[in-house]
Structures are given as structure tokens and as C-alpha cells.
Write an enzyme that holds these catalytic residues in place. Sequence first.
Site, PDB file in Angstrom:
ATOM      1  CG  LEU A 150      -0.465   0.055   2.609  1.00 56.87           C
ATOM      2  CD1 LEU A 150      -0.041   1.439   3.032  1.00 56.87           C
ATOM      3  CD2 LEU A 150      -1.564  -0.432   3.541  1.00 56.87           C
ATOM      4  NE  ARG A 151      -0.393   3.547  -4.632  1.00 58.97           N
ATOM      5  CZ  ARG A 151      -1.209   4.028  -5.558  1.00 58.97           C
ATOM      6  NH1 ARG A 151      -0.766   4.883  -6.447  1.00 58.97           N
ATOM      7  NH2 ARG A 151      -2.476   3.660  -5.601  1.00 58.97           N
ATOM      8  CE  LYS A 208       6.903  -3.387   1.420  1.00 55.87           C
ATOM      9  NZ  LYS A 208       5.760  -2.551   1.218  1.00 55.87           N
ATOM     10  CG  PHE A 253       7.707   6.043  -8.651  1.00 52.41           C
ATOM     11  CD1 PHE A 253       6.326   6.058  -8.630  1.00 52.41           C
ATOM     12  CD2 PHE A 253       8.382   5.955  -7.443  1.00 52.41           C
ATOM     13  CE1 PHE A 253       5.632   5.981  -7.436  1.00 52.41           C
ATOM     14  CE2 PHE A 253       7.692   5.881  -6.240  1.00 52.41           C
ATOM     15  CZ  PHE A 253       6.311   5.894  -6.237  1.00 52.41           C
ATOM     16  CG  LEU A 254      11.041   8.130 -14.801  1.00 45.60           C
ATOM     17  CD1 LEU A 254      11.103   8.101 -16.325  1.00 45.60           C
ATOM     18  CD2 LEU A 254      12.450   7.883 -14.236  1.00 45.60           C
ATOM     19  N   GLY A 257      13.416  15.759  -8.092  1.00 45.38           N
ATOM     20  CA  GLY A 257      13.123  16.762  -7.069  1.00 45.38           C
ATOM     21  C   GLY A 257      13.979  16.536  -5.847  1.00 45.38           C
ATOM     22  CB  CYS A 264       8.204   2.210   2.922  1.00 40.78           C
ATOM     23  SG  CYS A 264       6.798   1.645   3.878  1.00 40.78           S
ATOM     24  CE  LYS A 327       2.491   8.962  -0.257  1.00 43.41           C
ATOM     25  NZ  LYS A 327       2.333   7.763  -1.059  1.00 43.41           N
TER      26      LYS A 327
HETATM   27  C1  UDX Z   1       6.087   3.181  -0.876  1.00 42.49           C
HETATM   28  C2  UDX Z   1       5.735   2.197  -1.999  1.00 42.49           C
HETATM   29  O1  UDX Z   1       5.274   2.927  -3.138  1.00 42.49           O
HETATM   30  C3  UDX Z   1       4.674   1.215  -1.525  1.00 42.49           C
HETATM   31  O2  UDX Z   1       4.394   0.269  -2.532  1.00 42.49           O
HETATM   32  C4  UDX Z   1       5.193   0.508  -0.283  1.00 42.49           C
HETATM   33  O3  UDX Z   1       4.190  -0.350   0.235  1.00 42.49           O
HETATM   34  C5  UDX Z   1       5.575   1.523   0.791  1.00 42.49           C
HETATM   35  O4  UDX Z   1       6.515   2.452   0.254  1.00 42.49           O
HETATM   36  P1  UDX Z   1       4.924   5.351   0.153  1.00 42.49           P
HETATM   37  O5  UDX Z   1       6.025   5.370   1.160  1.00 42.49           O
HETATM   38  O6  UDX Z   1       3.523   5.594   0.589  1.00 42.49           O
HETATM   39  O7  UDX Z   1       4.916   3.933  -0.605  1.00 42.49           O
HETATM   40  O8  UDX Z   1       5.292   6.479  -0.923  1.00 42.49           O
HETATM   41  P2  UDX Z   1       5.509   6.602  -2.491  1.00 42.49           P
HETATM   42  O9  UDX Z   1       4.289   7.091  -3.124  1.00 42.49           O
HETATM   43  O10 UDX Z   1       6.134   5.383  -3.032  1.00 42.49           O
HETATM   44  O11 UDX Z   1       6.579   7.785  -2.494  1.00 42.49           O
HETATM   45  C6  UDX Z   1       7.825   7.642  -1.823  1.00 42.49           C
HETATM   46  C7  UDX Z   1       8.652   8.877  -1.910  1.00 42.49           C
HETATM   47  O12 UDX Z   1       9.173   9.047  -3.217  1.00 42.49           O
HETATM   48  C8  UDX Z   1       7.934  10.190  -1.583  1.00 42.49           C
HETATM   49  O13 UDX Z   1       8.774  10.980  -0.752  1.00 42.49           O
HETATM   50  C9  UDX Z   1       7.743  10.841  -2.924  1.00 42.49           C
HETATM   51  O14 UDX Z   1       7.695  12.247  -2.839  1.00 42.49           O
HETATM   52  C10 UDX Z   1       8.988  10.372  -3.656  1.00 42.49           C
HETATM   53  N1  UDX Z   1       8.850  10.361  -5.132  1.00 42.49           N
HETATM   54  C11 UDX Z   1       7.923   9.559  -5.719  1.00 42.49           C
HETATM   55  C12 UDX Z   1       9.684  11.154  -5.913  1.00 42.49           C
HETATM   56  O15 UDX Z   1      10.548  11.879  -5.399  1.00 42.49           O
HETATM   57  N2  UDX Z   1       9.556  11.098  -7.280  1.00 42.49           N
HETATM   58  C13 UDX Z   1       8.645  10.314  -7.900  1.00 42.49           C
HETATM   59  O16 UDX Z   1       8.600  10.320  -9.136  1.00 42.49           O
HETATM   60  C14 UDX Z   1       7.799   9.524  -7.091  1.00 42.49           C
END
Ligand code: UDX
Length: 437
Positions: A150-151, A208, A253-254, A257, A264, A327
Site C-alpha cells: 500500500l501507498r 516486497k 516515478f520519474l 526533485g 518505507c 509527500k
Molecule cells: C512506498 C511504496 O510505493 C509502496 O508500494 C510501499 O508499500 C511503501 O513504500 P509510500 O512510502 O507511501 O509507498 O510512498 P511513495 O508514493 O512510493 O513515495 C515515496 C517517496 O518518493 C515520496 O517521498 C515521494 O515524494 C517520492 N517520489 C515519488 C519522488 O521523489 N519522485 C517520484 O517520481 C515519485
Amino acid sequence: MKISVIGCGYLGAVHAAAMAELGHEVVGIDVDSARIESLAAAIPPFFEPGLPEILASATASGRLRFSTDISEVADATVHFVAVGTPQQHGSHAADLRFVDAAFVALAPYLKPGDVVAGKSTVPVGTASRLSARLASTAPGAILTWNPEFLREGFAVTDTISPDRLVYGVPGGDEGARAAGVLDEVYASAIEGGTPVVVTDYATAELVKVSANAFLATKISFINAMAEIAEVTGADVTALADAIGYDARIGRRFLNAGVGFGGGCLPKDIRAFTARAEELGRGESLAFLKEVDQINLRRRQRVIDLVVELLDGQVNGKRIAVLGLAFKPHSDDVRDSPALDVAVQLRGLGAKVVATDPQAVANARRRHPQLRYTDDVLTALDDADAVVLVTEWPEYKALDPVQVAGLVRGTVIVDGRNCLDAEQWRAAGWTYRGLGRR
Ligand code: UDX
């Protein structure tokens, strides 16, 4: 089905409520009585869209209750273990003490045929160790490992309709039985088309951590490209768009920043590296240390840009920091790049005024020395510089002309590359993104 969920943190509380929403009878257990009281009153102890609604409906229906008394799991036949596995102090490895304690507490109440499903993120090898222990402390109970993907911000939907289900099961009849029980638990998702991967313990545990390692690598990859863009005059956002059109790469996820944070990704890549070293395969994951370093360098880059825009004079300057959560749509400040930037700017002598739509209370608890406001306009008032570090929709929607009328200095560092640079420049701002012209 009668289900228990041990550990009602982020993962467990959402899982318990979602399972009850699906029609199961659920008891959630935690050692933290304040947390249990809050959940029992249908008040989530953290911000998660959609959770208050399902907590309220499930507790009202009588299908969901919470308790600090582990003996209340006795009626259940499926037990999810969802306790935390934080980073150990002074090491990169995962701290398994809560997982071990949960299994010790649960064992006396398990009956032959009960299924225990581990949801916590654990180092590979943990499930087979716990399974061997259960064989003597709770004979006849079957262990499965059922990781959670989960996110935050989408936790309810991700739990009710996951994009995949993974069951790590023992061999033989026991494994088939455990998989059958989990199929029943997740029947509605499976009917809706969610694919199920049934595999062994080690693979399930690795799925995972490797998923999180992949995501972290993807983010650090684009942030490394941002570093190259910064010395070549290229634009990382256009670059991400262009490579993202390749379906093998994909645009998600690209976003370059200030980098990743949260409960996690950072801890999971460190624990994975530590586990690989224990297994004598440190070199296989050595690149994850680089992924971590690239990520942390981006925080410094944001600070360097602020210093540069203020001509090296940060001391005594008023800086508005927009965002504290790791986030948007979350109040979580664990390993948050945004909070880190705010703290470090204050360390340089800046008068930081930080704001966030949800995360101020959590940030204040960790760093009471910072000045906070819930109101973005108050944060911006008289600021010498603005730093945007969490891309909340309300910050993306700010009107540069209006904001220019509030601040003292029209300089902005967009740590999430989420603003329209041209629009801000046209309104008289000195705009700097990361890896952007
Ligand atoms: C993550 C995984 O996505 C999820 O599958 C797992 O179960 C737990 O860890 P989460 O921690 O809720 O989930 O956040 P996610 O949406 O993955 O973002 C993680 C971090 O990456 C955030 O700080 C976000 O700002 C950053 N991010 C994400 C970027 O800097 N660039 C991106 O393109 C995407």
C-alpha cells in the site's frame, strides 16, 4: 471470516478496517492503549483519506473492534502480523523486536489449522525462522508471508483492490491450505481480477523489498540525471517525459526533485543492503548505497540553491518552507526531505516559517524549535525566499502574482519541479527547480 490483526500502526489499522469493510469479523490488537482508544472511537491516529469513513462504518456494524488484550485473538482463525520493522539504532539493519514479540504473544492463542500471515516488511529468511519457531510454540498453525504494497494516501484503495497479492507459503498440503485461506480472505479482490502469486517464503519476502528498491532506484536515477542536467543546461522534466514515452521505462516515478522519504523506501533499501551483506552478497546491492546517497544529495542541493539565491546571506533571512510531509496527501514526516530541508535551513541561521496542510503537528513533535503555521499565506508573509518541498495541490495552485504581493523577496526554489516556471518568471520571480533550466 474471523480475523485478528496484530499491530495497528499505519499498515495494521488500515488492514483491519479494510478487512471488516469486506465483511470479515476483525479484532485489531496493539500495545499502545491511546492508539486503540482512538481507533475504537473510529478516529484514525493519522491522516489517511477514506480511512475515517470505513473505520466508522465497520465499527458501527460491530464487525470491527480494537483491544490491547491479545487473548481476544482466540476466536480468529486468520492472524495478520502487521507490526513495524524500523531501522535499528546505529545500524542499517531492520529491528525485528516487534515482530518477534508479536509471535511470542500470539503463539499461546493459536489453534491447529490457524493461519498466521506476516505482513510486516522483513529481511529475507525471517519467515522460515519464525515458522520453525511456531512449529514448537503453536503446533499445527501455518505461517504464510503476505507482503503489503500500500501507498500512503491511497492505503484504503490499495488494500481493498491491490494490484497483486503475494503469498509466501510452506511446501505441501499446509502451503495449499494457507493459500486457500488467503484466497477466501481476499475473495472480492480476486474476483475483481487481482492476480495472485503463490510462492515460497524467501521469494515473498524479497518481492516486497525488491519492489521498494526498484522504485527508489527509479527516483534516484532521474535525480542523477537532474544532477547532470544542472551542469549541462539540460532540462530533466523534458528528459523524463521523453524517456517515459518508452513503454519499457514508463513515466511514473520519474519526477526529479528533493527525493524520496517516508516510512518505507529509505529504511527498506538500507535494511536490504544490510541483509545482503550478512548473506555475503553485499556487492549485489552495493548500488543501493549510491541510490541512498543520490537521494540525500538532493536535499543539500535545495539548500545550496536557497543559499545561492540569497547571495550567500541566509543568516536572519525569513524563509517560507511549503510542505513538511514526505509527500502530499499524508501527514507522515518520517525521513521527510521537506522537514529535513526546513531544519537544515534553520541550522544555517534562517528564520524558517514552515507550513503543511496536514503534517504541522507531527513535525512540531519532532522539531519543536521550528516556527510553524497552518496558513500558507502567513508562511509567505514577508518571506525573503520561498522553498516548495511537498507538492500539495494547494501549493501548485498558488498564484505567483498574488504571492509576489506578500513576500519581501521574489525568489523561489521549487524542490518538486511542480510549478510552471514560465508563469512564475513572468510574474517577476527568480525561479529555480532541480535539474531544470
Ligand atoms: C512506498 C511504496 O510505493 C509502496 O508500494 C510501499 O508499500 C511503501 O513504500 P509510500 O512510502 O507511501 O509507498 O510512498 P511513495 O508514493 O512510493 O513515495 C515515496 C517517496 O518518493 C515520496 O517521498 C515521494 O515524494 C517520492 N517520489 C515519488 C519522488 O521523489 N519522485 C517520484 O517520481 C515519485
